[in-house]
Design a protein around this motif. Structure first.
Motif, PDB file in Angstrom:
ATOM      1  N   ASP A   1      -4.711   7.947   7.054  1.00 50.71           N
ATOM      2  CA  ASP A   1      -3.289   8.305   7.132  1.00 50.71           C
ATOM      3  C   ASP A   1      -3.034   9.392   8.181  1.00 50.71           C
ATOM      4  OD1 ASP A   1      -1.711   7.021   4.609  1.00 50.71           O
ATOM      5  OD2 ASP A   1      -3.833   7.400   4.147  1.00 50.71           O
TER       6      ASP A   1
ATOM      7  N   ARG B   1       5.762   7.030   2.578  1.00 53.61           N
ATOM      8  CA  ARG B   1       6.092   6.526   1.224  1.00 53.61           C
ATOM      9  C   ARG B   1       6.774   7.642   0.422  1.00 53.61           C
ATOM     10  NH1 ARG B   1       6.347   1.518   2.038  1.00 53.61           N
ATOM     11  NH2 ARG B   1       4.434   0.289   2.094  1.00 53.61           N
ATOM     12  N   TYR B   2       6.307   8.863   0.603  1.00 53.58           N
ATOM     13  CA  TYR B   2       6.894  10.008  -0.094  1.00 53.58           C
ATOM     14  C   TYR B   2       8.373  10.123   0.264  1.00 53.58           C
ATOM     15  CZ  TYR B   2       7.950  14.905  -1.103  1.00 53.58           C
ATOM     16  OH  TYR B   2       8.543  16.060  -1.542  1.00 53.58           O
TER      17      TYR B   2
ATOM     18  N   VAL C   1      -9.618  10.137   6.329  1.00 60.07           N
ATOM     19  CA  VAL C   1      -8.225   9.978   5.874  1.00 60.07           C
ATOM     20  C   VAL C   1      -7.448   9.222   6.961  1.00 60.07           C
ATOM     21  CG1 VAL C   1      -6.140  11.154   5.031  1.00 60.07           C
ATOM     22  CG2 VAL C   1      -8.400  12.200   4.661  1.00 60.07           C
TER      23      VAL C   1
ATOM     24  N   PRO D   1      -6.615   3.783   2.510  1.00 60.65           N
ATOM     25  CA  PRO D   1      -7.835   4.398   1.952  1.00 60.65           C
ATOM     26  C   PRO D   1      -9.017   4.375   2.928  1.00 60.65           C
ATOM     27  CG  PRO D   1      -7.002   2.569   0.596  1.00 60.65           C
ATOM     28  CD  PRO D   1      -6.281   2.512   1.888  1.00 60.65           C
TER      29      PRO D   1
ATOM     30  N   PRO E   1       0.556   7.734   9.279  1.00 59.55           N
ATOM     31  CA  PRO E   1       0.916   8.559   8.105  1.00 59.55           C
ATOM     32  C   PRO E   1       1.738   7.799   7.066  1.00 59.55           C
ATOM     33  CG  PRO E   1       2.263   9.153   9.986  1.00 59.55           C
ATOM     34  CD  PRO E   1       1.298   8.112  10.483  1.00 59.55           C
ATOM     35  N   LEU E   2       1.126   6.756   6.501  1.00 59.24           N
ATOM     36  CA  LEU E   2       1.831   5.941   5.511  1.00 59.24           C
ATOM     37  C   LEU E   2       2.118   6.748   4.242  1.00 59.24           C
ATOM     38  CD1 LEU E   2       2.965   3.225   4.586  1.00 59.24           C
ATOM     39  CD2 LEU E   2       0.659   2.599   3.811  1.00 59.24           C
ATOM     40  N   ASP E   3       1.140   7.601   3.842  1.00 58.28           N
ATOM     41  CA  ASP E   3       1.325   8.370   2.608  1.00 58.28           C
ATOM     42  C   ASP E   3       2.593   9.226   2.684  1.00 58.28           C
ATOM     43  OD1 ASP E   3       0.210   9.956   4.584  1.00 58.28           O
ATOM     44  OD2 ASP E   3      -1.325  10.874   3.289  1.00 58.28           O
ATOM     45  N   ALA E   4       2.783   9.904   3.772  1.00 59.72           N
ATOM     46  CA  ALA E   4       3.959  10.765   3.939  1.00 59.72           C
ATOM     47  C   ALA E   4       5.240   9.937   3.988  1.00 59.72           C
ATOM     48  CB  ALA E   4       3.817  11.600   5.211  1.00 59.72           C
TER      49      ALA E   4
ATOM     50  N   ARG F   1       0.827  -1.213   0.000  1.00 58.55           N
ATOM     51  CA  ARG F   1       0.000   0.000   0.000  1.00 58.55           C
ATOM     52  C   ARG F   1       0.860   1.260   0.000  1.00 58.55           C
ATOM     53  NH1 ARG F   1      -5.141  -0.657   0.324  1.00 58.55           N
ATOM     54  NH2 ARG F   1      -6.026  -2.600   1.121  1.00 58.55           N
ATOM     55  N   ASP F   2       0.291   2.310  -0.643  1.00 60.05           N
ATOM     56  CA  ASP F   2       0.948   3.615  -0.609  1.00 60.05           C
ATOM     57  C   ASP F   2       0.247   4.549   0.354  1.00 60.05           C
ATOM     58  OD1 ASP F   2       2.958   3.033  -2.338  1.00 60.05           O
ATOM     59  OD2 ASP F   2       1.747   3.514  -4.112  1.00 60.05           O
ATOM     60  N   ASN F   3      -0.973   4.193   0.704  1.00 54.72           N
ATOM     61  CA  ASN F   3      -1.708   4.970   1.711  1.00 54.72           C
ATOM     62  C   ASN F   3      -2.777   4.078   2.320  1.00 54.72           C
ATOM     63  OD1 ASN F   3      -3.495   4.798  -0.416  1.00 54.72           O
ATOM     64  ND2 ASN F   3      -4.359   6.834  -0.018  1.00 54.72           N
TER      65      ASN F   3
END
Lengths: 348, 436
Positions: free
Chosen positions: A287, A296-297, A285, A266, A291-294, A262-264
């Protein structure tokens, strides 16, 4: 005086883990360690019934379990309620705590149990019941039932109850005035304490001020670009079906969930089950809690080496320090074994 | 400074023709004493009673207790700056009628700060006065401005108590004491090498000085304690009458004038002086209601202790609740300065025992001695004789009583709060608190 005794599936001889979902069973004839308890309580107290319930059932289906047990107890006359001893068994200890607290609140009778000091039920329920200090395992059965029975007999006979330390139960958060046990006047006690403190000898304060354990922070990560970082949180973000049935408050467990693909997180796939705040924003949200989205960034930027494949989560609200410390140790061990270099701990 | 306390051990008090002391018996002439009382025209009615340990008697509302004394040499009066000219107490010879006290009881009106003494029954030992023979002044006043006030200055009655203590004390002025206690503590710079090697200890006293209006607080040489900053004092000054108890604060956490002058904590520190410690002296501090005042006093007291080279301190708090902030802050500040502390005070754990025992708590305060619990409930049976008016406990806003606490049959229930100086912050207490 009459008493009723609660035990779990294992000590009723029904079975172990495989029978932990057992619904309450009510015995008019004493079974298991109830017989030993009754023998020790005679002639001041008669233990009339044994209630048996699976540890998972009472901890995961508390409302239903209590409803069934209350329906039985409502028809009974009793002046004292016993549970356990639970030794080191964590879920049994919590189960004893749940039933003792509920019985005390509904029937206003003294509730007595026994646990080992490392049983998480102690921290959670010591204010709600007389929890006697017990051994680590069932070989201590006789030793642990003895003070439970002796204390109950004192209650039945209307004898003066001594402070927790003398009776042998965990302090319930209640302080009362007593005559100084050795009759020594305060000024002499001050001198004694003063001289010991000056000389660096051990001394015992009369009022213990609870202190927070100070944990030294870990050393800084040397090279973030090569580090594996894990996400750990008390935000209560879990897969929508909450597969591990983590409690929404006063959590007694944690869960770990794979995020390798996963990248975030959902909306609709994850949500928070935390009961200590308005969950709308975090459910929209997830995340915001994990905070997986951050992460991954930063991973793509090469700022960090790798996001660990699993996140770990529990619920912080109402969770006792004892449980929190237990979770921390368990999670830290897994992460350490997996070669994780650092953790980002998010709270709410 | 050297003080000799000439002791006369009173075994009984009787009424008689002449106020005199002979072989353990104090005889008092009631008429003479009434004249002393009536020197204050505000006192309207007055009578005397004598009570003994074990009597089935309750005193209520108790305003004050004083040791009967006289100054033989080294001064002019037993309450300098109050009843006599201002001079430093603590030198020369003072004769004391020991093992007894003079107690002042309101004939009718009580208040927040007044208390109960039991001479017999389960609570006889809850005050030091239950264990000694007492001469009791029971009187009323025309201080109508405060008759219906919960907080009373009790000025006329408290001052009558001091005058009486001094008047009666005169009867042993020219007699040879049965024994003499010597309190001799030279200047810090004139101590022997052996004494100088011992750990240096100060006694930090936080007397009750929180009332912003004058006339209620503990007095130091007649000066309202609310108006002082921390001050270094000689222990003899306290043992010789520089302190007069105030008329503010629930009584069980108060230190009576009797206790200020017989202070067992000071006597114990004296006992250890030269053996285990070097007793430097007393830092007289204050208790305040405003945070900046609390901080100022704590910081200044800490500076004095540091300048004196104190290595350890005993801190005593005359009060509970809001003053716990000053108490904990003082202990924490001294510890921060590297001075090892022991605290001496009472607790307030609530009727169910589940409340935080001190308003302010800090793990740095790791050596505390507890003298009692203001929240403890005491049940008194019916049928005890009352000197004064028991109804004052329920009617007049007493800190340990409430409307309905006295039952129609005369039995009653009260909180420790309302038991006269029961928690003995001076150090007499033989009670503590425990976890249940």
């Amino acid at each position: 005086m009459k008493a009723i005794h609660y035990i779990n599936q294992f000590f009723a001889g029904i079975g172990g883990e495989e029978m932990a979902d057992q619904t309450p069973v009510f015995h008019d004839k004493l079974i298991g360690c109830s017989m030993m308890l009754n023998a020790m309580c005679k002639p001041d107290i008669e233990v009339t019934n044994t209630i048996v319930c699976g540890d998972n059932y009472i901890t995961n289906h508390t409302e239903e379990a209590l409803k069934e047990i209350f329906a039985f107890l409502d028809t009974k006359e009793f002046g004292i309620f016993f549970a356990g001893p639970a030794f080191m068994a964590g879920r049994y200890g919590v189960g004893c705590g749940i039933i003792c607290k509920a019985v005390s609140e509904r029937y206003h009778v003294p509730v007595i149990t026994s646990m080992n000091e490392e049983n998480p039920g102690v921290e959670e329920y010591k204010a709600a019941a007389y929890i006697f200090k017990g051994g680590r395992k069932a070989t201590f059965m006789k030793q642990d039932v003895t003070p439970m029975a002796a204390f109950a007999k004192k209650i039945a006979k209307g004898e003066k109850l001594l402070p927790a330390a003398q009776e042998g139960y965990f302090p319930r958060g209640i302080r009362m005035e007593i005559p100084q046990p050795d009759g020594i006047m305060a000024a002499d006690r001050v001198i004694d304490m003063l001289l010991k403190k000056i000389n660096g000898e051990p001394f015992q304060t009369e009022l213990i001020i609870p202190s927070m354990e100070k944990i030294p922070p870990a050393a800084p990560v040397k090279d973030l670009s090569k580090a594996t970082i894990a996400l750990v949180s008390s935000s209560g973000v879990v897969p929508v079906d909450n597969p591990d049935r983590i409690q929404s408050a006063s959590a007694q467990k944690w869960g770990k969930y794979n995020i390798a693909d996963r990248d975030n997180l959902p909306e609709g796939v994850y949500k928070t089950i935390h009961a200590g705040f308005d969950p709308a924003a975090m459910c929209a949200v997830p995340d915001r809690g994990i905070p997986l989205d951050a992460m991954r960034y930063f991973e793509k930027q090469g700022k960090i080496g790798k996001v660990y494949d699993w996140f770990y989560v529990t619920v912080g609200t109402g969770t006792t320090q004892a449980f929190a410390a237990k979770f921390g140790k368990e999670i830290a061990k897994e992460l350490h074994d997996a070669g994780v270099d650092a953790v980002i701990l998010t709270s709410t | 400074m050297r003080l000799e306390i000439g002791a006369f051990h009173v075994k009984d008090i009787v009424f008689g023709d002449k106020t005199a002391y002979n072989a353990g018996v104090l005889t008092v002439n009631k008429e003479e004493l009434l004249k002393v009382v009536k020197e204050d025209e505000h006192i309207t009615t007055a009578d005397f009673r004598i009570v003994h340990p074990g009597d089935n008697t309750i005193l209520c509302p108790v305003k004050e207790a004083v040791e009967m004394r006289c100054k033989v040499s080294g001064g002019h009066g037993i309450f300098p700056g109050v009843l006599s000219e201002m001079e430093v107490a603590g030198s020369g010879r003072t004769h004391c009628l020991q093992d007894c006290s003079l107690i002042v009881v309101g004939e009718h009106a009580g208040g927040f700060q007044d208390g109960v003494i039991a001479m017999g029954g389960e609570y006889q030992h809850h005050t030091i006065y239950g264990d000694m023979v007492n001469l009791v002044l029971v009187a009323d006043t025309d201080e109508d401005f405060e008759r219906h006030e919960q907080q009373k200055k009790n000025h006329a009655l408290r001052w009558a108590g001091m005058r009486l203590a001094e008047y009666i004390g005169q009867c042993v002025k020219d007699l040879e004491p049965e024994n003499i206690e010597v309190y001799d503590l030279p200047s810090i710079y004139e101590r022997s090498e052996e004494v100088n090697k011992l750990p240096r200890v100060v006694y930090v006293l936080q007397p009750q000085t929180q009332m912003e209006a004058m006339g209620y607080n503990t007095l130091i040489y007649g000066w309202d304690g609310n108006h002082i900053l921390p001050t270094f004092m000689h222990p003899n000054e306290l043992l010789d009458g520089c302190m007069v108890s105030g008329s503010f604060m629930p009584t069980s956490s108060k230190i009576s004038t009797y206790e200020f002058a017989t202070n067992p904590m000071i006597k114990k520190l004296y006992e250890q002086h030269g053996k285990t410690i070097n007793f430097l002296g007393v830092i007289m501090s204050t208790l305040n209601v405003k945070m900046d005042e609390k901080v100022r006093c704590v910081k200044m007291a800490g500076q004095i202790a540091t300048s004196l080279g104190a290595q350890a301190a005993v801190v005593a708090e005359e009060g509970y609740g809001n003053p716990d902030v000053d108490y904990t802050a003082m202990l924490v500040e001294l510890e921060r300065l590297g001075i090892k502390t022991v605290g001496l005070s009472d607790e307030c754990t609530g009727r169910d025992g589940a409340s935080q025992p001190l308003v302010s708590m800090n793990p740095a305060t790791n050596a505390l001695v507890t003298t009692g619990n203001v929240s403890q409930l005491y049940e008194f049976p019916a049928g005890m004789e009352v000197i004064g008016e028991l109804e004052a406990l329920a009617r007049d806003g007493n800190s340990g009583g409430w409307e309905g606490c006295i039952r129609p049959d005369g039995s009653f229930i009260m909180e420790n709060n309302g038991m006269f100086c029961a928690n003995m912050i001076s150090g007499y207490s033989r009670r503590t608190c425990a976890d249940f």
